[in-house]
Design a protein around this motif. Structure first.
Motif, short mmCIF file in Angstrom:
data_model
loop_
_atom_site.label_atom_id
_atom_site.label_comp_id
_atom_site.label_asym_id
_atom_site.label_seq_id
_atom_site.Cartn_x
_atom_site.Cartn_y
_atom_site.Cartn_z
N ASN A 1 -43.09 11.28 46.75
CA ASN A 1 -43.08 10.12 46.68
C ASN A 1 -43.67 9.32 47.72
OD1 ASN A 1 -42.48 7.15 46.50
ND2 ASN A 1 -40.62 7.68 45.76
N SER A 2 -44.40 8.87 47.38
CA SER A 2 -45.27 8.33 49.22
C SER A 2 -44.59 6.81 49.83
CB SER A 2 -46.91 7.47 48.66
OG SER A 2 -46.50 6.53 47.86
N MET A 3 -43.61 6.41 48.83
CA MET A 3 -42.80 5.13 49.67
C MET A 3 -41.72 5.84 50.45
SD MET A 3 -42.52 1.65 49.60
CE MET A 3 -42.93 1.58 48.00
N PRO A 4 -42.00 4.82 52.03
CA PRO A 4 -40.75 5.12 52.72
C PRO A 4 -39.38 4.80 51.85
CG PRO A 4 -42.25 4.31 54.24
CD PRO A 4 -42.99 4.28 52.22
N HIS A 5 -38.73 5.32 52.38
CA HIS A 5 -37.65 4.75 51.90
C HIS A 5 -35.83 4.57 53.03
CE1 HIS A 5 -38.77 5.27 48.42
NE2 HIS A 5 -38.02 4.65 46.98
N ILE A 6 -35.31 4.22 52.70
CA ILE A 6 -33.74 3.67 53.66
C ILE A 6 -32.87 3.61 53.18
CG2 ILE A 6 -32.80 2.21 54.99
CD1 ILE A 6 -35.58 0.47 55.63
N GLU A 7 -32.44 4.65 53.66
CA GLU A 7 -30.76 5.31 53.40
C GLU A 7 -29.74 5.22 53.87
OE1 GLU A 7 -31.64 9.23 51.87
OE2 GLU A 7 -32.83 8.25 50.08
N THR A 8 -28.40 4.31 53.43
CA THR A 8 -27.57 4.53 54.27
C THR A 8 -26.45 4.70 53.08
OG1 THR A 8 -28.20 2.29 54.48
CG2 THR A 8 -25.78 2.10 54.65
N ASN A 9 -25.32 5.64 54.48
CA ASN A 9 -24.16 6.25 53.58
C ASN A 9 -23.07 5.69 53.43
OD1 ASN A 9 -22.25 5.97 55.93
ND2 ASN A 9 -23.27 7.54 57.01
N GLU A 10 -21.72 5.94 52.58
CA GLU A 10 -20.79 5.00 51.66
C GLU A 10 -20.28 3.53 52.86
OE1 GLU A 10 -17.31 5.76 48.71
OE2 GLU A 10 -18.25 7.42 49.56
N LYS A 11 -19.61 4.47 54.04
CA LYS A 11 -19.28 3.42 55.20
C LYS A 11 -20.06 2.97 55.18
CE LYS A 11 -17.77 3.24 59.70
NZ LYS A 11 -17.88 4.63 61.46
N PHE A 12 -21.34 2.74 55.89
CA PHE A 12 -21.87 1.22 56.42
C PHE A 12 -22.33 0.29 55.08
CE2 PHE A 12 -22.81 4.22 60.35
CZ PHE A 12 -21.81 2.92 61.16
N ASN B 1 -20.56 0.18 52.97
CA ASN B 1 -19.10 -0.51 52.48
C ASN B 1 -19.02 -1.77 53.60
OD1 ASN B 1 -18.52 0.42 50.26
ND2 ASN B 1 -17.25 1.60 51.48
N THR B 2 -19.25 -1.42 54.65
CA THR B 2 -19.03 -2.08 56.26
C THR B 2 -20.02 -4.19 55.70
OG1 THR B 2 -18.54 -0.86 57.38
CG2 THR B 2 -19.38 -2.24 58.58
N TYR B 3 -21.74 -2.95 55.24
CA TYR B 3 -22.34 -3.98 55.47
C TYR B 3 -23.27 -4.70 54.49
CZ TYR B 3 -22.33 -4.05 60.69
OH TYR B 3 -22.14 -2.91 61.49
N GLU B 4 -22.59 -4.38 52.76
CA GLU B 4 -22.68 -4.87 51.69
C GLU B 4 -24.69 -4.40 51.50
OE1 GLU B 4 -21.57 -8.72 50.92
OE2 GLU B 4 -19.58 -8.74 52.01
N LEU B 5 -24.36 -2.78 51.41
CA LEU B 5 -25.62 -2.74 51.86
C LEU B 5 -25.75 -1.72 50.31
CD1 LEU B 5 -26.42 -1.53 55.27
CD2 LEU B 5 -27.08 -3.63 53.95
N PRO B 6 -27.29 -1.52 50.03
CA PRO B 6 -27.08 -0.66 49.07
C PRO B 6 -27.79 0.94 49.44
CG PRO B 6 -29.11 -1.97 49.75
CD PRO B 6 -28.75 -1.95 50.29
N GLU B 7 -27.09 1.98 48.12
CA GLU B 7 -27.38 3.03 49.29
C GLU B 7 -28.91 3.79 49.67
OE1 GLU B 7 -26.65 8.02 47.43
OE2 GLU B 7 -26.01 6.21 46.02
N ARG B 8 -30.10 2.94 48.35
CA ARG B 8 -31.02 3.65 48.97
C ARG B 8 -32.20 2.61 48.39
NH1 ARG B 8 -35.05 6.87 46.32
NH2 ARG B 8 -36.40 8.64 47.75
N ILE B 9 -33.55 1.59 49.90
CA ILE B 9 -34.20 0.60 49.41
C ILE B 9 -35.26 1.01 49.84
CG2 ILE B 9 -33.34 -0.89 51.04
CD1 ILE B 9 -33.31 -2.89 49.59
N LYS B 10 -36.82 0.45 49.25
CA LYS B 10 -37.86 0.63 49.61
C LYS B 10 -38.05 0.20 50.47
CE LYS B 10 -39.93 -1.84 46.30
NZ LYS B 10 -41.19 -2.29 44.86
#
Length: 367
Positions: A227-238, A240-249
């Protein structure tokens, strides 16, 4: 929604914003920061809001190729000390700077030329040091310590905040064919050809890595990438802390840093979905396939974040920031089907991340 926003009380938050890469008065490189400040009613005084084209330190464009330099370089130590007392936080959104060919019309803006203004300066370092010593919040982004910052100031920053730049910077391109995609810098193509017998065989999407020695590594979809698109992944702890998705391009510029994990925590990580051939290519140049996207140090001694992407540079308009609850309608502002869509990153990642950082910092008592 506008009336509710208007009725929401202001919160005074004095921010030293540094942006050295402002080609137009629209302030694209820090507009996302201003959007959040305006939406959350953070103001520079009890009444005055922050203005995109005015309230920062750095390069100020004017008409007819004229400009003014209003960076921290003009400050004496006593003025820097006063600024560190007055400011609640410092946010370095971009220190890449302005190059002659970008500013003066006779140049080619896809080539690199002599720098007009840019890089992390001695005075920038002094302010960061003072802010850290006083326990203030420091937020820095992609390219704060990359080129054209001098080695000495890069090293001082790295020692101060316990992070190290590997020398590598990268970006996703939806099309690596130079005839069809004019966004690919000419210097990047030239540097690759110089070490590959004049060949540039890429036609699909992919990621281009370039380091401070002008080495270029290209990973192409299919050949090197699942998959050529880089993704940003966040673990469950963070999440919840920062209201972030698990994975985003994330389809824009980013750099590769190595934090001291004894001192810093990794909030989110970039993931490069490379196949075996791609992993072998990365290994040749000691480039990891996973590396920090957001690094933090939150403690009683100081508060620090490093965003490893060009996070504050997103195609958002300020008008929507004047409406309370606009986030509930965020799906109207982007199209996930568009591979180069960056507005979704703003709404789903940058906005909640920065909003939470500022809220938590305010709640625990601004110094």
């Amino acid at each position: 929604m506008w009336v509710i926003w208007l009725a929401t009380p202001n919160t005074k938050l004095v921010i030293a914003i540094v942006d050295k890469t402002v080609l137009t008065s629209e302030g694209q490189e820090h507009i996302s920061l201003n959007w959040v400040l305006n939406h959350e009613k953070y103001t520079k005084t009890s009444e005055k809001p922050y203005k995109v084209s005015h309230d920062y330190f750095g390069f100020f464009p004017e008409d007819n190729e004229k400009f003014k330099l209003k960076g921290l370089e003009r400050f004496s130590f006593s003025k820097l000390s006063q600024l560190s007392n007055d400011a609640d936080l410092a946010y370095f959104t971009d220190t890449y700077g302005i190059y002659n060919n970008e500013w003066f019309q006779e140049g080619d803006d896809k080539e690199r030329s002599g720098i007009l203004y840019g890089g992390l300066s001695d005075k920038d370092i002094q302010l960061l040091k003072l802010m850290k010593e006083k326990g203030k919040l420091v937020i820095t982004e992609f390219n704060t310590i990359g080129s054209p910052t001098a080695y000495e100031n890069r090293t001082r920053f790295e020692k101060m905040f316990k992070v190290r730049w590997t020398g590598w910077t990268a970006r996703y391109f939806d099309n690596l064919n130079p005839r069809e995609n004019k966004e690919i810098p000419k210097w990047l193509i030239r540097n690759y050809k110089n070490s590959h017998k004049g060949r540039w065989p890429f036609k699909s999407s992919g990621i281009a890595f370039v380091n401070n020695k002008d080495q270029v590594v290209i990973l192409e979809n299919g050949t090197h990438l699942n998959n050529s698109m880089p993704h940003i992944e966040t673990n469950e702890k963070f999440q919840n802390t920062y209201e972030l998705p698990e994975r985003i391009k994330y389809p824009f510029w980013f750099d590769i840093i190595t934090p001291d994990k004894k001192v810093n925590s990794v909030v989110s990580s970039f993931k490069i979905d490379a196949n075996n051939k791609g992993l072998e290519e990365l290994k040749k140049f000691n480039i990891p396939s996973e590396f920090p996207a957001v690094t933090e140090h939150i403690d009683s001694d100081y508060n620090f974040f490093y965003f490893s992407g060009d996070f504050a540079d997103n195609p958002v308009g300020m008008n929507s920031s004047y409406f309370s609850g606009i986030g509930y309608f965020k799906g109207l502002f982007y199209d996930e089907r568009n591979t180069m869509e960056r507005s979704s990153f703003f709404w789903n990642y940058y906005k909640p991340l920065l909003t939470t950082i500022l809220q938590q910092y305010s709640e625990k008592g601004i110094n």
